[in-house]
Motif scaffolding. Structure first.
Motif, PDB file in Angstrom:
ATOM      1  N   SER A 153     -21.938  -5.542  -8.312  1.00 26.20           N
ATOM      2  CA  SER A 153     -21.888  -5.320  -9.760  1.00 26.20           C
ATOM      3  C   SER A 153     -22.662  -6.391 -10.539  1.00 26.20           C
ATOM      4  O   SER A 153     -22.994  -6.185 -11.708  1.00 26.20           O
ATOM      5  N   ALA A 154     -23.021  -7.514  -9.886  1.00 24.05           N
ATOM      6  CA  ALA A 154     -23.852  -8.517 -10.567  1.00 24.05           C
ATOM      7  C   ALA A 154     -25.188  -7.898 -10.975  1.00 24.05           C
ATOM      8  O   ALA A 154     -25.813  -8.326 -11.961  1.00 24.05           O
ATOM      9  N   ALA A 155     -25.612  -6.865 -10.249  1.00 21.12           N
ATOM     10  CA  ALA A 155     -26.901  -6.220 -10.556  1.00 21.12           C
ATOM     11  C   ALA A 155     -26.884  -5.551 -11.925  1.00 21.12           C
ATOM     12  O   ALA A 155     -27.944  -5.319 -12.511  1.00 21.12           O
ATOM     13  N   LEU A 156     -25.694  -5.263 -12.466  1.00 21.11           N
ATOM     14  CA  LEU A 156     -25.629  -4.578 -13.768  1.00 21.11           C
ATOM     15  C   LEU A 156     -26.244  -5.428 -14.880  1.00 21.11           C
ATOM     16  O   LEU A 156     -26.636  -4.913 -15.923  1.00 21.11           O
ATOM     17  N   ALA A 157     -26.328  -6.736 -14.646  1.00 19.12           N
ATOM     18  CA  ALA A 157     -26.856  -7.628 -15.695  1.00 19.12           C
ATOM     19  C   ALA A 157     -28.360  -7.860 -15.566  1.00 19.12           C
ATOM     20  O   ALA A 157     -28.952  -8.509 -16.420  1.00 19.12           O
ATOM     21  N   VAL A 158     -28.994  -7.338 -14.513  1.00 22.58           N
ATOM     22  CA  VAL A 158     -30.435  -7.617 -14.384  1.00 22.58           C
ATOM     23  C   VAL A 158     -31.199  -6.893 -15.482  1.00 22.58           C
ATOM     24  O   VAL A 158     -30.779  -5.846 -15.973  1.00 22.58           O
ATOM     25  N   GLU A 159     -32.319  -7.488 -15.861  1.00 22.16           N
ATOM     26  CA  GLU A 159     -33.116  -6.920 -16.961  1.00 22.16           C
ATOM     27  C   GLU A 159     -34.390  -6.296 -16.454  1.00 22.16           C
ATOM     28  O   GLU A 159     -35.055  -6.836 -15.578  1.00 22.16           O
ATOM     29  N   SER A 160     -34.721  -5.159 -17.042  1.00 25.88           N
ATOM     30  CA  SER A 160     -35.919  -4.434 -16.636  1.00 25.88           C
ATOM     31  C   SER A 160     -37.166  -5.110 -17.192  1.00 25.88           C
ATOM     32  O   SER A 160     -37.076  -5.973 -18.067  1.00 25.88           O
ATOM     33  N   VAL A 161     -38.335  -4.661 -16.716  1.00 27.98           N
ATOM     34  CA  VAL A 161     -39.595  -5.204 -17.240  1.00 27.98           C
ATOM     35  C   VAL A 161     -39.718  -4.924 -18.739  1.00 27.98           C
ATOM     36  O   VAL A 161     -40.405  -5.636 -19.453  1.00 27.98           O
ATOM     37  N   ASP A 162     -39.022  -3.883 -19.236  1.00 29.83           N
ATOM     38  CA  ASP A 162     -39.068  -3.597 -20.672  1.00 29.83           C
ATOM     39  C   ASP A 162     -37.846  -4.170 -21.404  1.00 29.83           C
ATOM     40  O   ASP A 162     -37.518  -3.744 -22.512  1.00 29.83           O
ATOM     41  N   GLY A 163     -37.154  -5.143 -20.765  1.00 27.68           N
ATOM     42  CA  GLY A 163     -36.123  -5.912 -21.466  1.00 27.68           C
ATOM     43  C   GLY A 163     -34.789  -5.212 -21.672  1.00 27.68           C
ATOM     44  O   GLY A 163     -34.044  -5.542 -22.589  1.00 27.68           O
ATOM     45  N   VAL A 164     -34.433  -4.248 -20.808  1.00 25.63           N
ATOM     46  CA  VAL A 164     -33.154  -3.535 -20.946  1.00 25.63           C
ATOM     47  C   VAL A 164     -32.264  -3.919 -19.764  1.00 25.63           C
ATOM     48  O   VAL A 164     -32.713  -3.897 -18.608  1.00 25.63           O
ATOM     49  N   ARG A 165     -31.008  -4.258 -20.046  1.00 25.27           N
ATOM     50  CA  ARG A 165     -30.061  -4.547 -18.959  1.00 25.27           C
ATOM     51  C   ARG A 165     -29.764  -3.260 -18.206  1.00 25.27           C
ATOM     52  O   ARG A 165     -29.692  -2.177 -18.801  1.00 25.27           O
ATOM     53  N   LEU A 166     -29.506  -3.390 -16.902  1.00 32.73           N
ATOM     54  CA  LEU A 166     -29.256  -2.192 -16.095  1.00 32.73           C
ATOM     55  C   LEU A 166     -28.071  -1.385 -16.625  1.00 32.73           C
ATOM     56  O   LEU A 166     -28.130  -0.151 -16.708  1.00 32.73           O
ATOM     57  N   ASP A 167     -26.975  -2.078 -17.023  1.00 37.11           N
ATOM     58  CA  ASP A 167     -25.811  -1.289 -17.485  1.00 37.11           C
ATOM     59  C   ASP A 167     -26.137  -0.521 -18.764  1.00 37.11           C
ATOM     60  O   ASP A 167     -25.728   0.635 -18.939  1.00 37.11           O
ATOM     61  N   ASP A 168     -26.950  -1.121 -19.647  1.00 33.34           N
ATOM     62  CA  ASP A 168     -27.352  -0.404 -20.868  1.00 33.34           C
ATOM     63  C   ASP A 168     -28.246   0.783 -20.525  1.00 33.34           C
ATOM     64  O   ASP A 168     -28.103   1.871 -21.090  1.00 33.34           O
ATOM     65  N   ALA A 169     -29.167   0.556 -19.585  1.00 37.34           N
ATOM     66  CA  ALA A 169     -30.081   1.648 -19.194  1.00 37.34           C
ATOM     67  C   ALA A 169     -29.278   2.808 -18.593  1.00 37.34           C
ATOM     68  O   ALA A 169     -29.579   3.982 -18.841  1.00 37.34           O
ATOM     69  N   LEU A 170     -28.248   2.473 -17.821  1.00 35.22           N
ATOM     70  CA  LEU A 170     -27.412   3.534 -17.232  1.00 35.22           C
ATOM     71  C   LEU A 170     -26.703   4.325 -18.327  1.00 35.22           C
ATOM     72  O   LEU A 170     -26.671   5.558 -18.309  1.00 35.22           O
ATOM     73  N   ARG A 171     -26.143   3.612 -19.304  1.00 34.87           N
ATOM     74  CA  ARG A 171     -25.438   4.312 -20.402  1.00 34.87           C
ATOM     75  C   ARG A 171     -26.413   5.205 -21.157  1.00 34.87           C
ATOM     76  O   ARG A 171     -26.094   6.351 -21.466  1.00 34.87           O
ATOM     77  N   ARG A 172     -27.620   4.698 -21.416  1.00 36.47           N
ATOM     78  CA  ARG A 172     -28.602   5.523 -22.135  1.00 36.47           C
ATOM     79  C   ARG A 172     -28.993   6.753 -21.322  1.00 36.47           C
ATOM     80  O   ARG A 172     -29.408   7.762 -21.874  1.00 36.47           O
ATOM     81  N   TYR A 173     -28.876   6.638 -20.014  1.00 40.37           N
ATOM     82  CA  TYR A 173     -29.204   7.768 -19.121  1.00 40.37           C
ATOM     83  C   TYR A 173     -28.012   8.727 -19.018  1.00 40.37           C
ATOM     84  O   TYR A 173     -28.063   9.725 -18.326  1.00 40.37           O
ATOM     85  N   GLY A 174     -26.915   8.357 -19.689  1.00 38.79           N
ATOM     86  CA  GLY A 174     -25.733   9.227 -19.691  1.00 38.79           C
ATOM     87  C   GLY A 174     -24.756   8.935 -18.572  1.00 38.79           C
ATOM     88  O   GLY A 174     -23.919   9.778 -18.234  1.00 38.79           O
ATOM     89  N   LYS A 175     -24.839   7.735 -17.982  1.00 43.47           N
ATOM     90  CA  LYS A 175     -23.972   7.396 -16.847  1.00 43.47           C
ATOM     91  C   LYS A 175     -22.942   6.342 -17.248  1.00 43.47           C
ATOM     92  O   LYS A 175     -23.185   5.537 -18.143  1.00 43.47           O
ATOM     93  N   ASP A 176     -21.831   6.342 -16.510  1.00 48.86           N
ATOM     94  CA  ASP A 176     -20.757   5.396 -16.780  1.00 48.86           C
ATOM     95  C   ASP A 176     -20.719   4.361 -15.648  1.00 48.86           C
ATOM     96  O   ASP A 176     -20.282   4.684 -14.533  1.00 48.86           O
ATOM     97  N   PRO A 177     -21.171   3.124 -15.926  1.00 52.58           N
ATOM     98  CA  PRO A 177     -21.205   2.121 -14.846  1.00 52.58           C
ATOM     99  C   PRO A 177     -19.841   1.894 -14.187  1.00 52.58           C
ATOM    100  O   PRO A 177     -19.775   1.496 -13.022  1.00 52.58           O
ATOM    101  N   ALA A 178     -18.759   2.177 -14.936  1.00 55.41           N
ATOM    102  CA  ALA A 178     -17.425   1.961 -14.344  1.00 55.41           C
ATOM    103  C   ALA A 178     -17.152   2.943 -13.194  1.00 55.41           C
ATOM    104  O   ALA A 178     -16.223   2.750 -12.411  1.00 55.41           O
ATOM    105  N   ARG A 179     -17.963   3.976 -13.074  1.00 52.25           N
ATOM    106  CA  ARG A 179     -17.711   4.989 -12.031  1.00 52.25           C
ATOM    107  C   ARG A 179     -18.619   4.837 -10.804  1.00 52.25           C
ATOM    108  O   ARG A 179     -18.648   5.725  -9.943  1.00 52.25           O
ATOM    109  N   ILE A 180     -19.354   3.707 -10.727  1.00 49.06           N
ATOM    110  CA  ILE A 180     -20.295   3.533  -9.602  1.00 49.06           C
ATOM    111  C   ILE A 180     -19.565   3.567  -8.252  1.00 49.06           C
ATOM    112  O   ILE A 180     -20.078   4.105  -7.273  1.00 49.06           O
ATOM    113  N   GLY A 181     -18.352   3.039  -8.231  1.00 50.21           N
ATOM    114  CA  GLY A 181     -17.581   3.011  -6.978  1.00 50.21           C
ATOM    115  C   GLY A 181     -17.384   4.403  -6.378  1.00 50.21           C
ATOM    116  O   GLY A 181     -17.281   4.554  -5.149  1.00 50.21           O
ATOM    117  N   GLU A 182     -17.357   5.428  -7.233  1.00 56.36           N
ATOM    118  CA  GLU A 182     -17.127   6.804  -6.727  1.00 56.36           C
ATOM    119  C   GLU A 182     -18.321   7.352  -5.950  1.00 56.36           C
ATOM    120  O   GLU A 182     -18.221   8.393  -5.300  1.00 56.36           O
TER     121      GLU A 182
END
Ligand code: GLV
Ligand code: MN
Ligand code: MN
Length: 422
Positions: A153-182
């Motif tokens: 889950s530390a990977a959720l904080a990494v930033e993309s080349v365009d400056g977006v955190r992974l967890d934010d990018a997932l939410r914008r894609y319509g995904k819920d990071p809290a459900r990754i375990g499933e």
């Protein structure tokens, strides 16, 4: 199987490859990065193909598209599942076959298996992963790590080349990071993972064979190196008094090259593929350089030893040139051997077509490295012209793609006898 049967399968694969290659962030160059509108578009197309092939389609919280075929039921292998996958993201200015061929081959093969047999005694999932290349985020294999139950889950904080955190990018894609375990499979259910992929090297072409069996996937480390020097006037500061961050970086890049050349017997390769130079002006001595290091070798011990030596070289170069330099890890994956029984399954499928089953290691990274933490893995390589990949000139012939799909069909048809019963 007659040659025209390979050609018919290959033509379908080619049409699908072309359709996916249209989906790009830029016209004239293929760029399809993780969690972008292009990824969404490609995932929708792949999902539609999976549905048309008779699979039940879902998507997990990291965006992996999953096409599921349930088993015939009742038998002793009904609780086991064969996973077949690859990725639909690309590098910048990519070829059309890397990753996509594996997803398409999985869909076409399962479609044909359903047509011939209906359901099999075991379940099958076709998986289209979204981030094998690591071109947008400085982490990679996130989707396949989640499937294996090893997402960090530390990977959720990494930033993309365009400056977006992974967890934010997932939410914008319509995904819920809290459900990754499933996304994780039950290890009891996941019997094996297999992947068809272009070779991305010249071995099969030189051997005159369309297909080959992968023995192991190389170990890999990716790092970011930062070098801080001092900006100054390019016309006035004498060479001996400079603290040039780019000259120091160039020396570090050559040290990496030297280490790889010295370990060629372990297939070690080292690459500096991306560098930013600041302030970035013709007449200013570079003050800050940030660059990537990609280091691979067949064995983990040799890679780790080379990394330790690179750290020492960086310290020595920085000291001599009076700059500050450090190296941070962004990705690391251990060497992953392919399962001998799965290798034998692919070798049998190649022999069934009259081919010679060449065995070869993979220097490229693959999703199987991450899925290998869940279950045994196997890979089938397909010849590509000139061994060229990560390049728009990437090419695999219609017939070779047809042979790959046919070999995968043969592999699936024998999977319970050759693997589950073994
Ligand atoms: C993936 O293509 C890799 O860099 O090996
Ligand atoms: Mn790939
Ligand atoms: Mn690639």
């Amino acid at each position: 199987m007659a040659d025209d049967a390979f050609l018919a399968l290959g033509r379908e694969a080619e049409r699908m490859i072309r359709d996916l290659a249209q989906i790009s962030a830029e016209e004239g160059r293929l760029i399809r990065l993780y969690l972008t509108p292009e990824h969404r578009h490609a995932a929708d197309l792949v999902g539609r193909w999976m549905s048309e092939a008779g699979l039940d389609v879902t998507e997990d919280a990291l965006g992996t598209v999953r096409g599921r075929l349930d088993p015939a039921g009742g038998g002793q292998n009904a609780a086991r599942r064969l996973l077949i996958g690859s990725h639909i993201d690309t590098v910048i200015d990519a070829g059309a076959y890397d990753g996509t061929l594996g997803v398409i081959a999985g869909i076409l093969a399962v479609r044909e298996v359903v047509r011939r047999h209906g359901r099999m005694p075991f379940g099958i999932d076709v998986l289209a992963f979204g981030d094998e290349e690591g071109s947008r985020f400085p982490a990679t294999l996130l989707c396949s790590e989640a499937v294996a139950g090893h997402f960090d889950s530390a990977a959720l904080a990494v930033e993309s080349v365009d400056g977006v955190r992974l967890d934010d990018a997932l939410r914008r894609y319509g995904k819920d990071p809290a459900r990754i375990g499933e996304a994780a499979y039950d290890p009891e259910e996941a019997a094996a993972y297999v992947e068809v992929h272009i070779e991305q090297g010249p071995v099969l072409e030189q051997a005159g064979e369309a297909l080959g069996v992968v023995t192991a996937i190389a170990s890999q480390s990716r790092h970011t190196v930062t070098v801080i020097g001092e900006a100054g006037h390019a016309g006035t500061v004498p060479m001996a008094l400079r603290r040039d961050a780019l000259a120091a970086s160039a020396e570090i890049a050559l040290a990496l090259e030297g280490l790889a050349l010295g370990n060629a017997d372990d297939f070690m390769v080292g690459t500096v593929g991306k560098m930013s130079v600041l302030p970035g002006a013709t007449n200013v001595i570079p003050a800050r350089v940030v660059f990537t290091v990609d280091l691979r070798s067949q064995t983990d011990a040799r890679r780790l030893e080379a990394l330790a030596r690179l750290r020492d070289e960086i310290a020595a170069i920085a000291d001599r040139r009076r700059v500050t330099a450090w190296m941070e890890r962004t990705h690391e994956v251990a060497a992953k051997p392919c399962d001998p029984t799965l290798q034998a399954g692919f070798a049998g499928a190649i022999a069934g077509q009259g081919g010679r089953a060449i065995r070869l290691p993979s220097g490229a990274g693959h999703d199987g490295q991450a899925v290998g933490a869940l279950c045994p893995i196997g890979m089938l390589f397909v010849r590509c012209r000139g061994g060229i990949s990560h390049n728009p000139a990437e090419f695999t012939s219609v017939e070779d793609m047809g042979r790959a799909v046919a070999a995968l069909i043969g592999f699936i048809e024998n999977f319970d006898r050759s693997f589950l019963a073994a």
